[in-house]
Write an enzyme that holds these catalytic residues in place. Structure first.
Site, PDB file in Angstrom:
ATOM      1  CG  ASP A  49      -1.998  -0.970   1.226  1.00 47.27           C
ATOM      2  OD1 ASP A  49      -1.961  -1.876   0.359  1.00 47.27           O
ATOM      3  OD2 ASP A  49      -2.905  -0.870   2.082  1.00 47.27           O
ATOM      4  CG  HIS A  82       2.315   0.100   4.210  1.00 50.53           C
ATOM      5  ND1 HIS A  82       2.029  -0.742   5.271  1.00 50.53           N
ATOM      6  CD2 HIS A  82       1.176   0.820   3.997  1.00 50.53           C
ATOM      7  CE1 HIS A  82       0.785  -0.537   5.680  1.00 50.53           C
ATOM      8  NE2 HIS A  82       0.234   0.416   4.921  1.00 50.53           N
TER       9      HIS A  82
END
Ligand code: ZN
Length: 500
Positions: free
Chosen positions: A300, A458
């Site tokens: 992400d 991430h």
């Protein structure tokens, strides 16, 4: 013998006398004829002489019968009066007038008096109206009518240049394919106007859905059709002829369509649709249909400076992953392009990733989603329907901005055709994981063979701990019988419970 001769002599003498007598008689007869003839000739000569010398003569120039149109000026063509060789035109008295504004027959009298003799001549002037009246139709000049219906005339007017309004003189004749309007003015000028009638059912029926055009149905619940009606302009009620196409499978979330169709006798087809949106009730956790031994690595908040190396590792290990991207600097667009080109799934996260903005209202959320959707489509050349909510579907931060917004949004995105994904393994690189080992163990210790493992990671700026753990996580997965894949529309839905 002697007697016979004597007798003969006597007869001859008688004949001679008679002949002479007859001749004399004829001579006097012919003399009388000559006298009569002479007298007559004299009389004629005298009469002609008198007629010529003493009787006035009146001669009209131009036509004795003149026709002019209404409003046209009557022009006197002139006249001439003489007696003998004398011109007495100035003695002519003209009587009578022509009113060119009024249809009619007018007489002009020309009178001349001389030697107590009066001569009168007449000219006839006809004022005529040869202009047709005009009929104006109210409504269309071509009407469409159902085969069995009669036409209620929308009206008409007729106006004539001379007679004025003659609407009441219009004769209307209705035929199968036309209506004829005919009127004549007082001078017999006739006007005809036709209204064309097309007898055909040209309009499609109208289907009215009872209830809402969009019905919300909880997953697993029974769908009850709210009903419908159908009417046709020619046929009337056609509700019983409606066919419903499609059926609702309430075990599947998302939008489903029912179509309602009806066809009239002329083949005009009407079709309407109802959207039945099968949704999860607030707080519902869908049962996941697991794909065993699968690992879906998800990154992400990228792209960023660590993305190129993450992509390099994935390439080297031949592993496909999923990137939930945000609206980063356009200098990094090439990384989104590279993700796509190297077989990863580019999915949508948020354009701003600002909770205060995206969760401040329904519209703001979708404005933000549309923006990142548009950006990604421009870069990779296709739209994606795979999304992840900032903070995930279970986030509580949204509660600070709008109460209940996650319940609304999680249903609404489904209705708009999106698949949203949460995760069931969190490497916690955005939380308490301090280094490569924390990230590594947070993942491998939570992998399970009998489930679909969706791992949250991430690729935000300077996230080296994840970068450093990645290679080993992949090696561990491969060594323990797992298969890595990128998320697609068939991936089992891993979703959190909605708390707001
Ligand atoms: Zn995020």
């Amino acid at each position: 013998m002697e007697d016979i001769n004597e007798e003969k002599t006597h007869i001859n003498k008688d004949n001679d006398d008679e002949l002479s007598h007859r001749k004399t008689k004829e001579k006097s007869k012919s003399k009388r004829k000559w006298v009569i003839f002479s007298i007559l000739l004299t009389v004629i000569v005298v009469v002609i002489g008198v007629w010529f010398l003493f009787i006035p003569h009146l001669h009209l120039l131009g036509n004795k019968k003149v026709t002019i149109r209404l409003g046209e000026k009557f022009e006197e063509a002139g006249y001439k009066a003489t007696v003998g060789v004398k011109n007495i035109t100035e003695k002519v008295v003209v009587q009578g007038q022509v009113n060119s504004q009024k249809v009619g027959k007018y007489f002009i009298n020309y009178k001349v008096k001389y030697h107590n003799i009066t001569i009168i001549k007449k000219r006839i002037v006809l004022v005529i109206d040869d202009i047709k009246p005009e009929i104006s139709l109210q409504g269309a000049s071509e009407i469409k009518l159902c085969p069995s219906k009669t036409y209620d005339d929308e009206g008409y007017t007729a106006f004539d240049n001379y007679d004025g309004d003659i609407t009441n003189k219009v004769k209307v004749v209705a035929q199968e394919d036309k209506i004829i309007y005919k009127v004549s003015d007082s001078s017999g000028n006739e006007a005809t106007v036709i209204r064309k009638v097309i007898r055909e059912d040209q309009e499609k029926p109208i289907i009215s859905l009872k209830g809402s055009k969009t019905v919300y149905l909880n997953i697993g619940a029974n769908y009850n059709e709210p009903g419908f009606t159908a009417t046709d302009n020619c046929v009337g009620d056609m509700t019983s002829k409606v066919t419903v196409i499609g059926s609702i499978d309430s075990s599947k979330s998302g939008n489903q369509e029912l179509s309602y169709k009806v066809v009239d006798e002329k083949g005009n087809e009407a079709i309407v649709t109802r959207n039945v949106f099968v949704k999860y009730p607030s707080g519902y956790v869908p049962p996941t249909v697991y794909k065993d031994n699968m690992i879906y690595l998800t990154f992400d908040d990228g792209p960023s400076n660590v993305t190129p190396q993450i992509l390099d590792i994935l390439k080297q290990k031949n592993v496909k992953a999923t990137f939930f991207v945000i609206g980063a600097s356009s200098d990094l667009d090439y990384l989104i392009k590279r993700e796509k080109e190297e077989g990863h799934t580019v999915a949508l996260h948020s354009y701003t990733h600002r909770y205060d903005l995206v969760y401040s209202s329904f519209d703001n959320y979708f404005d933000d989603l549309n923006k990142i959707s548009q950006k990604v489509a421009n870069i990779i050349g296709e739209e994606t329907k795979i999304i992840r909510f900032p903070g995930g579907g279970s986030n509580l931060v949204s509660k600070k901005y709008t109460l209940g917004i996650m319940s609304t949004l999680t249903n609404e995105v489904l209705m708009r055709g999106y698949h949203y994904f949460d995760w069931n393994i969190d490497c916690d690189d955005a939380g308490s994981a301090k280094n490569r080992d924390d990230v590594y163990y947070n993942v491998v210790n939570n992998l399970h063979h009998n489930q679909t493992n969706v791992v949250l990671m991430h690729d935000f700026q300077n996230n080296y701990k994840t970068l450093e753990a990645l290679s080993d996580i992949i090696d561990y997965g491969k060594a323990n019988g797992y298969t890595f894949a990128a998320i697609d529309m068939d991936t089992p839905l891993v979703r959190h419970r909605v708390f707001n």
